[in-house]
Design a protein around this motif. Structure first.
Motif, PDB file in Angstrom:
ATOM      1  N   LEU A   1      -4.899   1.516  -3.669  1.00  0.00           N
ATOM      2  CA  LEU A   1      -3.808   0.661  -3.210  1.00  0.00           C
ATOM      3  C   LEU A   1      -2.619   0.675  -4.174  1.00  0.00           C
ATOM      4  CD1 LEU A   1      -3.129  -1.306  -0.903  1.00  0.00           C
ATOM      5  CD2 LEU A   1      -4.159  -3.118  -2.267  1.00  0.00           C
ATOM      6  N   GLY A   2      -2.905   0.787  -5.460  1.00  0.00           N
ATOM      7  CA  GLY A   2      -1.849   0.736  -6.476  1.00  0.00           C
ATOM      8  C   GLY A   2      -0.683   1.676  -6.216  1.00  0.00           C
ATOM      9  N   PRO A   3      -0.936   2.971  -6.016  1.00  0.00           N
ATOM     10  CA  PRO A   3       0.183   3.892  -5.767  1.00  0.00           C
ATOM     11  C   PRO A   3       0.972   3.550  -4.494  1.00  0.00           C
ATOM     12  CG  PRO A   3      -1.800   5.102  -6.353  1.00  0.00           C
ATOM     13  CD  PRO A   3      -2.201   3.662  -6.175  1.00  0.00           C
ATOM     14  N   LYS A   4       0.314   2.991  -3.499  1.00  0.00           N
ATOM     15  CA  LYS A   4       0.997   2.639  -2.248  1.00  0.00           C
ATOM     16  C   LYS A   4       1.932   1.444  -2.430  1.00  0.00           C
ATOM     17  CE  LYS A   4      -2.635   4.362   0.771  1.00  0.00           C
ATOM     18  NZ  LYS A   4      -3.568   4.020   1.843  1.00  0.00           N
ATOM     19  N   LEU A   5       1.648   0.613  -3.443  1.00  0.00           N
ATOM     20  CA  LEU A   5       2.449  -0.585  -3.677  1.00  0.00           C
ATOM     21  C   LEU A   5       3.512  -0.398  -4.747  1.00  0.00           C
ATOM     22  CD1 LEU A   5      -0.309  -3.355  -3.579  1.00  0.00           C
ATOM     23  CD2 LEU A   5       1.015  -2.385  -1.694  1.00  0.00           C
ATOM     24  N   ALA A   6       3.457   0.724  -5.462  1.00  0.00           N
ATOM     25  CA  ALA A   6       4.386   0.954  -6.579  1.00  0.00           C
ATOM     26  C   ALA A   6       5.837   0.821  -6.114  1.00  0.00           C
ATOM     27  CB  ALA A   6       4.138   2.328  -7.177  1.00  0.00           C
ATOM     28  N   GLY A   7       6.568  -0.054  -6.799  1.00  0.00           N
ATOM     29  CA  GLY A   7       7.970  -0.275  -6.498  1.00  0.00           C
ATOM     30  C   GLY A   7       8.236  -1.105  -5.255  1.00  0.00           C
ATOM     31  N   LYS A   8       7.177  -1.618  -4.635  1.00  0.00           N
ATOM     32  CA  LYS A   8       7.338  -2.359  -3.380  1.00  0.00           C
ATOM     33  C   LYS A   8       6.984  -3.836  -3.504  1.00  0.00           C
ATOM     34  CE  LYS A   8       6.515   1.754  -0.664  1.00  0.00           C
ATOM     35  NZ  LYS A   8       5.572   2.480   0.156  1.00  0.00           N
ATOM     36  N   VAL A   9       6.492  -4.250  -4.670  1.00  0.00           N
ATOM     37  CA  VAL A   9       6.111  -5.649  -4.872  1.00  0.00           C
ATOM     38  C   VAL A   9       6.833  -6.204  -6.093  1.00  0.00           C
ATOM     39  CG1 VAL A   9       3.860  -5.444  -3.748  1.00  0.00           C
ATOM     40  CG2 VAL A   9       4.050  -4.983  -6.178  1.00  0.00           C
ATOM     41  N   GLY A  10       6.992  -7.509  -6.097  1.00  0.00           N
ATOM     42  CA  GLY A  10       7.689  -8.187  -7.184  1.00  0.00           C
ATOM     43  C   GLY A  10       6.754  -8.602  -8.297  1.00  0.00           C
ATOM     44  N   GLY A  11       5.941  -7.697  -8.791  1.00  0.00           N
ATOM     45  CA  GLY A  11       5.028  -7.993  -9.884  1.00  0.00           C
ATOM     46  C   GLY A  11       3.577  -7.945  -9.459  1.00  0.00           C
TER      47      GLY A  11
ATOM     48  N   PHE B   1      -2.380  -2.979   3.002  1.00  0.00           N
ATOM     49  CA  PHE B   1      -3.555  -3.845   2.939  1.00  0.00           C
ATOM     50  C   PHE B   1      -4.392  -3.740   4.207  1.00  0.00           C
ATOM     51  CE2 PHE B   1      -1.455  -5.775  -0.674  1.00  0.00           C
ATOM     52  CZ  PHE B   1      -2.524  -6.086  -1.491  1.00  0.00           C
ATOM     53  N   VAL B   2      -3.749  -3.686   5.354  1.00  0.00           N
ATOM     54  CA  VAL B   2      -4.487  -3.565   6.621  1.00  0.00           C
ATOM     55  C   VAL B   2      -5.317  -2.279   6.621  1.00  0.00           C
ATOM     56  CG1 VAL B   2      -4.206  -3.209   9.111  1.00  0.00           C
ATOM     57  CG2 VAL B   2      -2.918  -5.013   7.957  1.00  0.00           C
ATOM     58  N   GLU B   3      -4.772  -1.207   6.065  1.00  0.00           N
ATOM     59  CA  GLU B   3      -5.479   0.072   6.028  1.00  0.00           C
ATOM     60  C   GLU B   3      -6.775   0.012   5.220  1.00  0.00           C
ATOM     61  OE1 GLU B   3      -2.804   3.066   4.603  1.00  0.00           O
ATOM     62  OE2 GLU B   3      -1.553   2.974   6.402  1.00  0.00           O
ATOM     63  N   ILE B   4      -6.796  -0.783   4.142  1.00  0.00           N
ATOM     64  CA  ILE B   4      -8.000  -0.808   3.305  1.00  0.00           C
ATOM     65  C   ILE B   4      -9.049  -1.816   3.772  1.00  0.00           C
ATOM     66  CG2 ILE B   4      -6.711  -0.006   1.287  1.00  0.00           C
ATOM     67  CD1 ILE B   4      -7.197  -2.910   0.126  1.00  0.00           C
ATOM     68  N   LEU B   5      -8.691  -2.684   4.718  1.00  0.00           N
ATOM     69  CA  LEU B   5      -9.632  -3.730   5.143  1.00  0.00           C
ATOM     70  C   LEU B   5     -11.004  -3.187   5.548  1.00  0.00           C
ATOM     71  CD1 LEU B   5      -7.342  -6.229   7.073  1.00  0.00           C
ATOM     72  CD2 LEU B   5      -8.452  -6.584   4.874  1.00  0.00           C
ATOM     73  N   PRO B   6     -11.107  -2.167   6.388  1.00  0.00           N
ATOM     74  CA  PRO B   6     -12.448  -1.699   6.769  1.00  0.00           C
ATOM     75  C   PRO B   6     -13.279  -1.226   5.572  1.00  0.00           C
ATOM     76  CG  PRO B   6     -10.808  -0.839   8.291  1.00  0.00           C
ATOM     77  CD  PRO B   6     -10.053  -1.474   7.146  1.00  0.00           C
ATOM     78  N   ALA B   7     -12.658  -0.537   4.629  1.00  0.00           N
ATOM     79  CA  ALA B   7     -13.402  -0.057   3.462  1.00  0.00           C
ATOM     80  C   ALA B   7     -13.866  -1.214   2.586  1.00  0.00           C
ATOM     81  CB  ALA B   7     -12.534   0.910   2.655  1.00  0.00           C
ATOM     82  N   VAL B   8     -13.006  -2.208   2.406  1.00  0.00           N
ATOM     83  CA  VAL B   8     -13.395  -3.363   1.593  1.00  0.00           C
ATOM     84  C   VAL B   8     -14.485  -4.157   2.295  1.00  0.00           C
ATOM     85  CG1 VAL B   8     -12.622  -5.520   0.525  1.00  0.00           C
ATOM     86  CG2 VAL B   8     -11.170  -3.481   0.422  1.00  0.00           C
ATOM     87  N   HIS B   9     -14.366  -4.330   3.598  1.00  0.00           N
ATOM     88  CA  HIS B   9     -15.399  -5.054   4.346  1.00  0.00           C
ATOM     89  C   HIS B   9     -16.758  -4.386   4.204  1.00  0.00           C
ATOM     90  CE1 HIS B   9     -12.242  -7.041   7.215  1.00  0.00           C
ATOM     91  NE2 HIS B   9     -12.306  -7.634   6.040  1.00  0.00           N
TER      92      HIS B   9
END
Length: 100
Positions: free
Chosen positions: A72-82, A23-31
């Motif tokens: 972000l989706g591929p980076k979170l795959a298998g790392k979040v509880g839903g 999430f920290v990595e995408i902050l500048p692009a989202v901003h």
């Protein structure tokens, strides 16, 4: 009218650091996305909370398919509880500091 969103992301405990960093990595692009007024990451008890403010519903809708969020989706795959728990809020202005 601005749109305020609160999203709760629940990383698996062993992946908290990796999910936070994603999430920290995408902050500048989202901003830099049109209509982004606030995109702020917070944390409590192993849960990441994103507080967002968008200039319009259209800006929020565009954000949902923008490259930063899509990647972000591929980076979170298998790392979040839903899926994230997402709330789109309607302001109830009260007093001189009653709205984001």
């Amino acid at each position: 009218m601005s749109v305020v969103v609160v999203a709760h992301i629940r990383p698996l405990p062993e992946h908290l650091d990796a999910v936070r960093e994603a999430f920290v990595e995408i902050l500048p692009a989202v901003h830099a996305e049109p209509g982004c007024e606030l995109y702020a990451l917070h944390e409590a008890d192993g849960v990441l909370v994103m507080i967002e403010k968008w200039a319009s519903q259209e800006a929020l809708t565009t954000h949902m398919t923008a490259p930063a969020l899509a990647g972000l989706g591929p980076k979170l795959a298998g790392k979040v509880g839903g899926a994230p728990e997402v709330q789109v809020l309607t302001p109830v202005p009260a007093g001189s500091k009653g709205a984001l």
